[in-house]
Design a protein around this motif. Structure first.
Motif, short mmCIF file in Angstrom:
data_model
loop_
_atom_site.label_atom_id
_atom_site.label_comp_id
_atom_site.label_asym_id
_atom_site.label_seq_id
_atom_site.Cartn_x
_atom_site.Cartn_y
_atom_site.Cartn_z
N PRO A 148 0.81 -1.23 0.00
CA PRO A 148 0.00 0.00 0.00
C PRO A 148 0.84 1.27 0.00
O PRO A 148 0.41 2.29 -0.56
CB PRO A 148 -0.80 -0.12 1.30
CG PRO A 148 -0.85 -1.59 1.57
CD PRO A 148 0.45 -2.14 1.09
N TRP A 149 2.02 1.23 0.62
CA TRP A 149 2.87 2.43 0.66
C TRP A 149 3.46 2.73 -0.71
O TRP A 149 3.88 3.87 -0.98
CB TRP A 149 4.01 2.24 1.68
CG TRP A 149 4.87 1.04 1.41
CD1 TRP A 149 4.71 -0.20 1.92
CD2 TRP A 149 6.01 0.98 0.55
NE1 TRP A 149 5.69 -1.06 1.44
CE2 TRP A 149 6.50 -0.35 0.60
CE3 TRP A 149 6.67 1.91 -0.26
CZ2 TRP A 149 7.60 -0.77 -0.13
CZ3 TRP A 149 7.78 1.49 -0.99
CH2 TRP A 149 8.23 0.16 -0.91
N PHE A 150 3.49 1.70 -1.59
CA PHE A 150 4.04 1.88 -2.94
C PHE A 150 2.90 2.40 -3.82
O PHE A 150 2.20 1.65 -4.48
CB PHE A 150 4.55 0.54 -3.47
CG PHE A 150 5.41 0.66 -4.70
CD1 PHE A 150 6.78 0.82 -4.60
CD2 PHE A 150 4.85 0.62 -5.97
CE1 PHE A 150 7.58 0.92 -5.74
CE2 PHE A 150 5.63 0.73 -7.10
CZ PHE A 150 6.99 0.87 -6.98
N ASN A 151 2.72 3.71 -3.80
CA ASN A 151 1.51 4.26 -4.42
C ASN A 151 1.59 4.28 -5.95
O ASN A 151 2.61 3.93 -6.56
CB ASN A 151 1.21 5.67 -3.87
CG ASN A 151 2.33 6.66 -4.18
OD1 ASN A 151 2.97 6.59 -5.21
ND2 ASN A 151 2.56 7.59 -3.26
N PHE A 152 0.50 4.73 -6.51
CA PHE A 152 0.35 4.76 -7.97
C PHE A 152 1.44 5.59 -8.63
O PHE A 152 2.00 5.20 -9.67
CB PHE A 152 -1.03 5.31 -8.32
CG PHE A 152 -1.19 5.71 -9.75
CD1 PHE A 152 -1.45 4.75 -10.72
CD2 PHE A 152 -1.08 7.03 -10.15
CE1 PHE A 152 -1.60 5.11 -12.05
CE2 PHE A 152 -1.23 7.40 -11.47
CZ PHE A 152 -1.49 6.43 -12.42
N PHE A 153 1.79 6.71 -8.04
CA PHE A 153 2.79 7.60 -8.64
C PHE A 153 4.15 6.91 -8.75
O PHE A 153 4.81 6.99 -9.78
CB PHE A 153 2.92 8.88 -7.80
CG PHE A 153 3.98 9.83 -8.30
CD1 PHE A 153 3.77 10.61 -9.42
CD2 PHE A 153 5.21 9.92 -7.64
CE1 PHE A 153 4.76 11.47 -9.89
CE2 PHE A 153 6.19 10.77 -8.09
CZ PHE A 153 5.96 11.55 -9.22
N TYR A 154 4.59 6.23 -7.69
CA TYR A 154 5.86 5.52 -7.71
C TYR A 154 5.86 4.45 -8.80
O TYR A 154 6.82 4.30 -9.56
CB TYR A 154 6.13 4.85 -6.37
CG TYR A 154 6.35 5.81 -5.22
CD1 TYR A 154 6.84 7.10 -5.43
CD2 TYR A 154 6.05 5.42 -3.92
CE1 TYR A 154 7.03 7.97 -4.37
CE2 TYR A 154 6.22 6.30 -2.85
CZ TYR A 154 6.71 7.57 -3.08
OH TYR A 154 6.89 8.43 -2.04
N GLY A 155 4.77 3.68 -8.85
CA GLY A 155 4.69 2.60 -9.82
C GLY A 155 4.73 3.09 -11.25
O GLY A 155 5.46 2.54 -12.08
N PHE A 156 3.98 4.14 -11.53
CA PHE A 156 3.94 4.64 -12.90
C PHE A 156 5.28 5.26 -13.29
O PHE A 156 5.73 5.12 -14.44
CB PHE A 156 2.82 5.67 -13.06
CG PHE A 156 2.54 6.02 -14.50
CD1 PHE A 156 1.82 5.15 -15.30
CD2 PHE A 156 3.00 7.21 -15.04
CE1 PHE A 156 1.56 5.47 -16.63
CE2 PHE A 156 2.74 7.53 -16.37
CZ PHE A 156 2.02 6.67 -17.16
N THR A 157 5.93 5.92 -12.35
CA THR A 157 7.24 6.52 -12.62
C THR A 157 8.27 5.44 -12.98
O THR A 157 9.02 5.57 -13.95
CB THR A 157 7.73 7.33 -11.41
OG1 THR A 157 6.78 8.35 -11.11
CG2 THR A 157 9.09 7.95 -11.69
N LEU A 158 8.29 4.37 -12.18
CA LEU A 158 9.23 3.27 -12.46
C LEU A 158 8.90 2.58 -13.78
O LEU A 158 9.80 2.13 -14.50
CB LEU A 158 9.21 2.26 -11.31
CG LEU A 158 9.88 2.72 -10.02
CD1 LEU A 158 9.70 1.67 -8.93
CD2 LEU A 158 11.37 2.99 -10.25
N PHE A 159 7.60 2.51 -14.10
CA PHE A 159 7.21 1.92 -15.39
C PHE A 159 7.75 2.75 -16.55
O PHE A 159 8.30 2.19 -17.52
CB PHE A 159 5.68 1.85 -15.47
CG PHE A 159 5.16 1.51 -16.84
CD1 PHE A 159 5.19 0.21 -17.30
CD2 PHE A 159 4.66 2.50 -17.67
CE1 PHE A 159 4.72 -0.11 -18.56
CE2 PHE A 159 4.18 2.20 -18.93
CZ PHE A 159 4.21 0.90 -19.37
N VAL A 160 7.63 4.06 -16.45
CA VAL A 160 8.14 4.93 -17.51
C VAL A 160 9.66 4.78 -17.64
O VAL A 160 10.20 4.68 -18.75
CB VAL A 160 7.77 6.41 -17.21
CG1 VAL A 160 8.47 7.34 -18.20
CG2 VAL A 160 6.26 6.60 -17.29
N VAL A 161 10.35 4.72 -16.50
CA VAL A 161 11.81 4.55 -16.52
C VAL A 161 12.18 3.21 -17.18
O VAL A 161 13.09 3.15 -18.01
CB VAL A 161 12.39 4.62 -15.09
CG1 VAL A 161 13.87 4.25 -15.09
CG2 VAL A 161 12.19 6.01 -14.52
#
Length: 284
Positions: A148-161
């Motif tokens: 839960p602490w790994f929010n949507f913003f973190y996930g999408f940022t890492l996906f883009v990277v």
């Protein structure tokens, strides 16, 4: 044995595999249909299944187009029409136990058209590798479901990277054309995950959809699809995909709703594959 006779033999063998695939698909539809309660199939749900199946069937043309690009990169001048016909006629074979017959059928049928068997084999290996690479990037979309602490913003940022790293790696190795192939695979996987999300939304009562949950659910579906793809012997990932989705989504939805959504999404994809098969059959 001259080439003409060899091509006819390969064509017959490929046609037999395709026929067996249709039989197995009909069996799968019947089995999944039995698992759905009779009162589930309202008129609206049946219409939704047909619409989503049509979308999925159309999305299969993206896979055929990506495979054609791989063949062109291997110096095989194959037309879009022929590539779609071959891909569609052999794709149903993924439902035959063994999880290899779609590739074997494609190999035989493509060779019967006079294309290089070595090039077809290379295109299959490339297709699998690129699908695995593309599908793996969706793990960043799925992680918020586990942490839960790994929010949507973190996930999408890492996906883009991650996607930028993949694109840069292909660029540096002089494989710029494969970037377009990866883009097509991403689009297909995104559509597939979106279809599962629509099915899940249709069966869960009183569910308020939040934008931050849409991408994680799509990511969960793609990861479960990827697990089914790489599991030897599992026809179209049967059993594997269902288990992983149940494991990932159980904290958020009732178990019965998840099972029903998984079964209905299977019905949608199988019918969609049948639509794509019939479309490919019409291409002469």
């Amino acid at each position: 044995m001259n080439k003409s006779i060899l091509r006819k033999i390969l064509n017959y063998i490929g046609s037999i595999i395709a026929l067996l695939s249709v039989i197995f698909v009909l069996h799968r539809i019947a089995e999944y249909w039995k698992q759905v309660p009779d009162d589930t199939f309202t008129l609206n749900l049946l219409l939704l299944i047909l619409v989503l199946a049509s979308v999925y069937g159309t999305a299969n043309t993206i896979l055929a187009s990506a495979w054609r690009m791989l063949m062109l990169g291997l110096h095989q001048s194959i037309s879009h029409r022929v590539a779609t016909r071959i891909y569609g006629l052999t794709q149903l074979a993924k439902y035959v136990p063994g999880n290899i017959f779609q590739f074997a059928g494609r190999q035989l049928l493509t060779m019967s058209y006079g294309f290089s068997g070595k090039a077809v084999a290379k295109s299959t290996v490339l297709e699998l590798l690129l699908l695995i690479v593309t599908g793996t990037t969706f793990i960043f979309w799925m992680l918020p479901l586990l942490y839960p602490w790994f929010n949507f913003f973190y996930g999408f940022t890492l996906f883009v990277v991650a996607t930028m790293v993949v694109a840069l790696g292909l660029e540096l190795h002089g494989r710029r054309s494969l970037i377009n192939v990866v883009t097509k695979y991403f689009l297909f996987l995104f559509i597939s995950g979106g279809i599962f999300f629509c099915v899940l939304y249709s069966v869960v009562d009183n569910w308020t959809v939040t934008p931050t949950l849409i991408l994680p659910l799509i990511g969960a579906y793609v990861i479960s699809w990827l697990a089914g793809l790489v599991t030897p012997g599992s026809p179209a990932g049967v059993g594997i995909r269902e288990f992983i989705l149940l494991l990932l989504l159980k904290p958020f939805f009732a178990e019965m709703d998840i099972i029903l959504a998984v079964v209905l999404s299977r019905v949608v994809t199988i019918i969609g594959d049948c639509f794509f098969y019939l479309f490919s059959l019409s291409l002469r």
